[in-house]
Write an enzyme that holds these catalytic residues in place. Structure first.
Site, short mmCIF file in Angstrom:
data_model
loop_
_atom_site.label_atom_id
_atom_site.label_comp_id
_atom_site.label_asym_id
_atom_site.label_seq_id
_atom_site.Cartn_x
_atom_site.Cartn_y
_atom_site.Cartn_z
N SER A 514 0.83 -1.21 0.00
CA SER A 514 0.00 0.00 0.00
C SER A 514 0.87 1.26 0.00
CB SER A 514 -0.96 0.00 1.19
OG SER A 514 -0.30 -0.32 2.38
N ASN A 517 2.00 1.67 -3.62
CA ASN A 517 1.07 1.78 -4.74
C ASN A 517 -0.25 2.49 -4.48
OD1 ASN A 517 2.65 0.12 -6.63
ND2 ASN A 517 2.20 -1.52 -5.18
N TYR A 518 -0.63 2.63 -3.22
CA TYR A 518 -1.98 3.14 -2.94
C TYR A 518 -2.06 4.42 -2.12
CZ TYR A 518 -3.85 -1.15 -4.88
OH TYR A 518 -4.18 -2.16 -5.72
N LEU A 519 -1.03 4.70 -1.36
CA LEU A 519 -1.12 5.84 -0.45
C LEU A 519 -0.48 7.07 -1.07
CD1 LEU A 519 -0.30 3.91 2.81
CD2 LEU A 519 -2.54 4.58 1.91
#
Length: 560
Positions: A514, A517-519
């Site tokens: 995360s 790639n996501y935060l």
DNA sequence: CAGCTGACTTAGTACTATATCT
DNA sequence: AGATATAGTACTAAGTCAGCTG
């Protein structure tokens, strides 16, 4: 490293990724070297000198023999079939049964080599390291427009036996050696065209500046393309990453309307619309992946939202005192199990019951829906909106909220709360990892250290008491020393206890995915600024390079 | 217009380097 | 100083998603 500010540079017209691209081409793995004479393969108890191609593939198998999967039927069958293709006619007529093959000496040789590599002297290791660095310097960089950039994966994948994740029907198949004749080079016309290795030529040299890859080839096991691309710290990748988070932030501004819309769609007369609404509800609430269709028998049986089948959910009118509970149990990407019991709103629950009527195991839950339809709908609601944007949005917004809720003053505790916030996201996105092999042991070690430190602290406290009694004044040297000792002990104890909590909570959860790639990195950068935490406490060098754009542009008041 | 392919992101794990401990 | 634990990196598989194609 180039200093640049990507948001100030000129933008190319639509679809153009670069004007100039120069590189040396990919780096090929070394050719296979035949076995020494004293290392033999045996068939049916008799030594057999294999042809070079057959021997190479035999060694691939021998190298993997410590792994459980070489005992699996599917793996062995696939391997044997592909291995036989590499054999000469004569070999093929002789070697008919894998169970009669004895790779023992090959296996032992491999283990010995691994051991020898481990035992190299410092100097020898340094020599290897320098040789590697030379390869990186020569092949690992390219020039893209005005910047010298690192390449992410400039090495051609070496041949070996394919090992997919989970129960992969193709496990054990031979992944063939890639030759320059298989490789397409992409670079600009006016650059120095990379030289193929001596005696070889490229499959093709093209000059396509609408794509970002430098080289590509087709892999033989699944027939898919493999690409050589830039490192995550490159301008091109950074820009794309920034764009991704900007799209997610835009979703924030219209997510309420979109939610209202799919709540409404749950009542639609159109079955397809209702299925879409339920799927969207899952994607939004549970951060499920889109779930494209997959070709049966080509890959492991995994699903995402749109490809859920009836056997993947169980409906409970009530469960543990909660109403309308959906129990999910399926394998997602990388065969990671998704297991969750979620109370849902009544309308979703009723729709699910309806979707499951007259269906049996193996049937699609959403039989009137696929990812193309879903994404088409989403892009009509907001430009650039697709299913995966919800994952990015929900991950980032969760981090921001959690960081707000978990505010704490102590630096160590600050980091713990950052990790907790990060962990909340990882749980949402179902990012798991195998518990480290040494987990139990290292936990026990840490606990032992905590216990012994506690004893030390008790001792130090006693000494302090004693020192207080004996002290002549508050500046007494012994007293000061004792105070310091107690303080040091307490600090170290706290540090270890925090570490233990953190580690225990992290046992099976992967935070890195995360984070990577996501935060939205700007949330983390701003948090560090506000909390006066050094950025390198949460981002290592690689992450700081990747998120250079965010580090540069983010002020303390950034809000996702 | 469904199915396929290409391009790109996301993912976990094995390996390697570095830090910490004894 | 060597052993061990942890962090970081390399690797490559497995997704997403759009555009093409027959």
């Amino acid at each position: 490293l180039d200093i640049y500010t990507l948001w100030e540079e000129e933008k190319y017209e639509d679809g153009i990724k670069w004007k100039f691209l120069e590189h040396k081409g990919p780096y090929f793995p070394p050719e296979y070297q035949t076995l020494p004479d004293d290392v033999k393969f045996y068939y049916n108890g008799k030594p057999v000198k294999l042809s070079l191609p057959a021997e190479e593939v035999a060694l691939f198998f021998a190298q993997m023999m410590d792994h459980e999967y070489t005992t699996k039927e599917v793996f062995r069958n696939n391997f044997f079939r592909d291995w036989r293709k590499e054999m000469t006619l004569e070999e093929r007529q002789l070697i008919m049964d894998l169970n009669k093959c004895d790779f023992g000496e090959l296996h032992a040789m491999h283990k010995q080599k691994v051991e020898a590599r481990k035992n190299l002297s410092k100097e020898e290791k340094l020599v290897n390291k320098e040789a590697n660095q030379k390869i990186v310097d020569e092949y690992g960089c390219c020039v893209l427009d005005h910047h010298r950039e690192r390449i992410g994966n400039f090495k051609i994948e070496p041949p070996g036996l394919f090992r997919g994740r989970g129960d992969h029907p193709k496990q054990g198949m031979l992944k063939k050696r890639i030759q320059p004749e298989d490789v397409i080079i992409n670079c600009s016309k006016d650059s120095r065209i990379p030289e193929p290795p001596a005696g070889h030529r490229w499959k093709e040299v093209r000059h396509d500046n609408t794509v970002t890859w430098l080289a590509s080839w087709t892999e033989n096991v699944q027939g898919s393309c493999k690409y050589v691309m830039l490192n995550a710290n490159s301008k091109l990748k950074g820009e794309k990453d920034w764009e991704k988070y900007e799209v997610a932030r835009k979703l924030k501004t219209c997510v309420d309307a979109i939610r209202a819309q799919y709540q409404e769609d749950l009542k639609s007369k159109q079955m397809g619309t209702r299925q879409r609404a339920v799927a969207l509800y899952f994607i939004d609430k549970l951060a499920l992946r889109a779930g494209n269709e997959k070709e049966e028998g080509e890959t492991a049986d995994t699903v995402g939202c749109c490809s859920l089948r009836v056997e993947h959910i169980t409906l409970h009118d009530t469960l543990d005192g909660q109403k309308c509970v959906v129990e999910f149990d399926f394998l997602g990407k990388d065969c990671i199990r998704y297991y969750n019991k979620v109370p849902v709103i009544k309308r979703v629950f009723k729709n699910l019951k309806l979707f499951m009527e007259n269906k049996q195991e193996g049937d699609d839950l959403f039989d009137r829906l696929n990812t193309q339809m879903l994404n088409k709908h989403l892009s009509s609601l907001m430009p650039g909106l697709t299913a995966k944007v919800f994952r990015t949005y929900n991950a980032s917004i969760t981090l921001q909220q959690q960081l707000k809720e978990l505010r704490n003053s102590e630096c160590l505790v600050k980091l713990l709360s950052y990790n907790r916030a990060n962990r909340a996201v990882a749980i949402l996105c179902n990012h798991q990892r195998a518990p480290p092999k040494t987990f139990e042991q290292s936990m026990a070690n840490l606990q032992a250290k905590i216990d012994s430190r506690k004893e030390q602290l008790d001792l130090a406290k006693k000494e302090l008491k004693q020192a207080k009694k004996e002290a002549k004044g508050s500046s007494d040297n012994k007293l000061l020393m004792s105070k310091k000792a107690v303080q040091r002990c307490e600090e170290q104890l706290l540090k270890m206890e925090v570490q233990a909590t953190d580690r225990e909570e992290n046992k099976q959860i992967a935070l890195s995915t995360s984070k990577l790639n996501y935060l939205d990195p700007r949330i983390s950068v701003a948090w560090c600024k506000n909390m006066e935490v050094q950025l390198d406490k949460i981002y290592n060098k690689t992450l700081r390079d990747k998120f250079a754009w965010a580090i540069d542009m983010t002020e303390h008041d950034f809000v996702f």
